[in-house]
Design a protein around this motif. Structure first.
Motif, PDB file in Angstrom:
ATOM      1  N   GLY A 251      -0.955  19.588 -14.509  1.00  5.57           N
ATOM      2  CA  GLY A 251      -1.493  18.578 -13.613  1.00  5.57           C
ATOM      3  C   GLY A 251      -0.465  17.514 -13.305  1.00  5.57           C
ATOM      4  O   GLY A 251       0.708  17.629 -13.631  1.00  5.57           O
ATOM      5  N   GLY A 252      -0.913  16.450 -12.664  1.00  3.93           N
ATOM      6  CA  GLY A 252      -0.021  15.386 -12.256  1.00  3.93           C
ATOM      7  C   GLY A 252       0.377  14.479 -13.399  1.00  3.93           C
ATOM      8  O   GLY A 252      -0.315  14.366 -14.412  1.00  3.93           O
ATOM      9  N   ALA A 253       1.522  13.800 -13.208  1.00  7.46           N
ATOM     10  CA  ALA A 253       2.037  12.902 -14.242  1.00  7.46           C
ATOM     11  C   ALA A 253       1.110  11.721 -14.487  1.00  7.46           C
ATOM     12  O   ALA A 253       0.975  11.259 -15.625  1.00  7.46           O
ATOM     13  CB  ALA A 253       3.423  12.414 -13.856  1.00  7.46           C
ATOM     14  N   LEU A 254       0.457  11.216 -13.439  1.00  8.41           N
ATOM     15  CA  LEU A 254      -0.407  10.049 -13.601  1.00  8.41           C
ATOM     16  C   LEU A 254      -1.592  10.366 -14.511  1.00  8.41           C
ATOM     17  O   LEU A 254      -1.906   9.603 -15.426  1.00  8.41           O
ATOM     18  CB  LEU A 254      -0.890   9.558 -12.241  1.00  8.41           C
ATOM     19  CG  LEU A 254      -1.657   8.230 -12.228  1.00  8.41           C
ATOM     20  CD1 LEU A 254      -0.827   7.104 -12.822  1.00  8.41           C
ATOM     21  CD2 LEU A 254      -2.086   7.883 -10.800  1.00  8.41           C
ATOM     22  N   ASP A 255      -2.246  11.502 -14.275  1.00 11.59           N
ATOM     23  CA  ASP A 255      -3.366  11.890 -15.133  1.00 11.59           C
ATOM     24  C   ASP A 255      -2.899  12.165 -16.552  1.00 11.59           C
ATOM     25  O   ASP A 255      -3.590  11.836 -17.528  1.00 11.59           O
ATOM     26  CB  ASP A 255      -4.062  13.132 -14.569  1.00 11.59           C
ATOM     27  CG  ASP A 255      -4.875  12.828 -13.318  1.00 11.59           C
ATOM     28  OD1 ASP A 255      -5.220  11.652 -13.109  1.00 11.59           O
ATOM     29  OD2 ASP A 255      -5.158  13.770 -12.550  1.00 11.59           O
ATOM     30  N   ALA A 256      -1.722  12.777 -16.698  1.00 10.57           N
ATOM     31  CA  ALA A 256      -1.187  13.051 -18.027  1.00 10.57           C
ATOM     32  C   ALA A 256      -0.906  11.755 -18.769  1.00 10.57           C
ATOM     33  O   ALA A 256      -1.196  11.631 -19.967  1.00 10.57           O
ATOM     34  CB  ALA A 256       0.081  13.890 -17.920  1.00 10.57           C
ATOM     35  N   PHE A 257      -0.346  10.768 -18.067  1.00 10.06           N
ATOM     36  CA  PHE A 257      -0.051   9.502 -18.723  1.00 10.06           C
ATOM     37  C   PHE A 257      -1.343   8.794 -19.134  1.00 10.06           C
ATOM     38  O   PHE A 257      -1.407   8.182 -20.203  1.00 10.06           O
ATOM     39  CB  PHE A 257       0.788   8.604 -17.818  1.00 10.06           C
ATOM     40  CG  PHE A 257       1.271   7.359 -18.503  1.00 10.06           C
ATOM     41  CD1 PHE A 257       2.307   7.414 -19.425  1.00 10.06           C
ATOM     42  CD2 PHE A 257       0.679   6.124 -18.258  1.00 10.06           C
ATOM     43  CE1 PHE A 257       2.749   6.269 -20.081  1.00 10.06           C
ATOM     44  CE2 PHE A 257       1.111   4.981 -18.901  1.00 10.06           C
ATOM     45  CZ  PHE A 257       2.146   5.042 -19.813  1.00 10.06           C
ATOM     46  N   ARG A 258      -2.376   8.870 -18.297  1.00 14.35           N
ATOM     47  CA  ARG A 258      -3.666   8.288 -18.675  1.00 14.35           C
ATOM     48  C   ARG A 258      -4.171   8.910 -19.982  1.00 14.35           C
ATOM     49  O   ARG A 258      -4.707   8.214 -20.847  1.00 14.35           O
ATOM     50  CB  ARG A 258      -4.699   8.510 -17.566  1.00 14.35           C
ATOM     51  CG  ARG A 258      -4.465   7.715 -16.299  1.00 14.35           C
ATOM     52  CD  ARG A 258      -5.681   7.806 -15.391  1.00 14.35           C
ATOM     53  NE  ARG A 258      -5.428   7.243 -14.089  1.00 14.35           N
ATOM     54  CZ  ARG A 258      -5.246   7.948 -12.974  1.00 14.35           C
ATOM     55  NH1 ARG A 258      -5.263   9.284 -13.039  1.00 14.35           N
ATOM     56  NH2 ARG A 258      -5.029   7.349 -11.820  1.00 14.35           N
ATOM     57  N   ALA A 259      -4.003  10.223 -20.107  1.00 14.56           N
ATOM     58  CA  ALA A 259      -4.428  10.898 -21.341  1.00 14.56           C
ATOM     59  C   ALA A 259      -3.596  10.435 -22.529  1.00 14.56           C
ATOM     60  O   ALA A 259      -4.111  10.310 -23.651  1.00 14.56           O
ATOM     61  CB  ALA A 259      -4.334  12.408 -21.166  1.00 14.56           C
ATOM     62  N   ALA A 260      -2.309  10.167 -22.323  1.00 12.18           N
ATOM     63  CA  ALA A 260      -1.462   9.657 -23.402  1.00 12.18           C
ATOM     64  C   ALA A 260      -1.912   8.259 -23.813  1.00 12.18           C
ATOM     65  O   ALA A 260      -1.900   7.916 -25.003  1.00 12.18           O
ATOM     66  CB  ALA A 260      -0.002   9.654 -22.968  1.00 12.18           C
ATOM     67  N   VAL A 261      -2.307   7.448 -22.838  1.00 11.65           N
ATOM     68  CA  VAL A 261      -2.846   6.116 -23.162  1.00 11.65           C
ATOM     69  C   VAL A 261      -4.120   6.271 -23.979  1.00 11.65           C
ATOM     70  O   VAL A 261      -4.324   5.570 -24.985  1.00 11.65           O
ATOM     71  CB  VAL A 261      -3.109   5.307 -21.881  1.00 11.65           C
ATOM     72  CG1 VAL A 261      -3.758   3.964 -22.229  1.00 11.65           C
ATOM     73  CG2 VAL A 261      -1.816   5.078 -21.111  1.00 11.65           C
TER      74      VAL A 261
END
Length: 298
Positions: A251-261
């Motif tokens: 998926g996209g980097a933005l959604d992945a970063f949200r999951a990391a947060v």
């Protein structure tokens, strides 16, 4: 049930990743309050902070003092000492990969996080993006893998390709350090820790790795940032008793970063370490540094 207090989270960095991914995700996250931004370019910090209605800090230690956690979007060898300072100030850490490009710096950072007993998460995109994160979890639960390969052919520095995310540290350190962590982030959870690594150089920054894993399997990785644009692409493949498993597109980097947060918030609240924490980041640095020792200088 009372509402849980939001995690006050600062951002270190003002470049393309900070602007397109980190700041928007932090500003919109329901469990986070974006407390401010610090960058090596004060004008860029002011602009990014203004765009997200937060504070631009001239002193990074003041940002740490105002925050419960800090996200980093700066080059790895800038990140490592700053993150160690943030940990000493009691801040949980959302780190970019690689956490550092020297073992000493990575060990110092891991030691600082352990001494301060702060939570940490290293943002390896494929470990948090869907559907790749689920795929890694499923393969790690499957026994009998015999071999794997992870190929990252990127065209950041190809003559006919360009990227707004190109940066001096990527140009200097090449695919080994930029996309090498991606390869290890999916191979290690499935096949086990690396017990032996062999490295060979190809054209430009192309690097080939042969890895032996603690579970008995072996794998290869091919890493480059200078692939001709028409030849670029990535593949992760596993072979074993269950057959052949190919990693799906992420998926996209933005959604992945949200999951990391999400992962950092959960780790900070629960006290349970995440599998992709600073210790994992240290291990990745140790493996890549061992590979780099075997390559021709420059």
């Amino acid at each position: 049930m009372p509402t849980m207090k939001r995690l006050r989270m600062g951002l270190v960095g003002t470049g393309p990743w900070a602007s397109s991914t980190h700041a928007p995700a932090l500003a919109a996250h329901p469990d986070v309050e974006l407390t401010g931004v610090w960058g090596r370019r004060p004008d860029a910090a002011a602009s990014l902070a203004s765009a997200h209605a937060t504070t631009a800090y001239a002193d990074v230690d003041e940002l740490f003092a105002a925050s419960d956690a800090v996200a980093f979007a700066v080059p790895p060898d800038v990140q490592a000492p700053l993150a160690a300072r943030a940990a000493a100030a009691g801040c949980h850490l959302l780190l970019d990969k690689p956490v550092a490009t020297t073992v000493t710096a990575a060990r110092d950072l891991a030691a600082a996080a352990e001494a301060a007993q702060v939570a940490s998460v290293v943002f390896c995109t494929l470990r948090f993006a869907e559907p790749t994160a689920t795929w890694v979890t499923e393969q790690a639960a499957t026994e009998g893998w015999f071999a794997g390969r992870a190929d990252w052919y990127s065209s950041f520095y190809a003559a006919d390709g360009s990227s707004p995310f190109s940066s001096p540290w990527r140009a200097q350190r090449g695919g080994l350090w930029d996309v090498g962590p991606h390869a290890l982030s999916v191979l290690l959870p499935v096949l086990g820790d690396v017990t032996e690594v062999k490295a060979a150089a190809g054209l430009a920054d192309l690097v080939h790795l042969i890895l032996r894993h603690s579970g008995g399997a072996s794998s290869t990785a091919t890493l480059s940032l200078s692939t001709p644009a028409k030849a670029s692409g990535s593949t992760v493949e596993l072979r074993g008793e269950a057959g052949i498993a190919l990693m799906p597109s992420g998926g996209g980097a933005l959604d992945a970063f949200r999951a990391a947060v999400d992962a950092l918030v959960e780790s900070a609240r629960s006290g349970r370490p995440h599998a992709c924490d600073v210790r994992f980041g240290l291990r990745v640095t140790e493996i890549l540094a061992r590979a780099e020792e075997q390559l021709p200088a420059g």
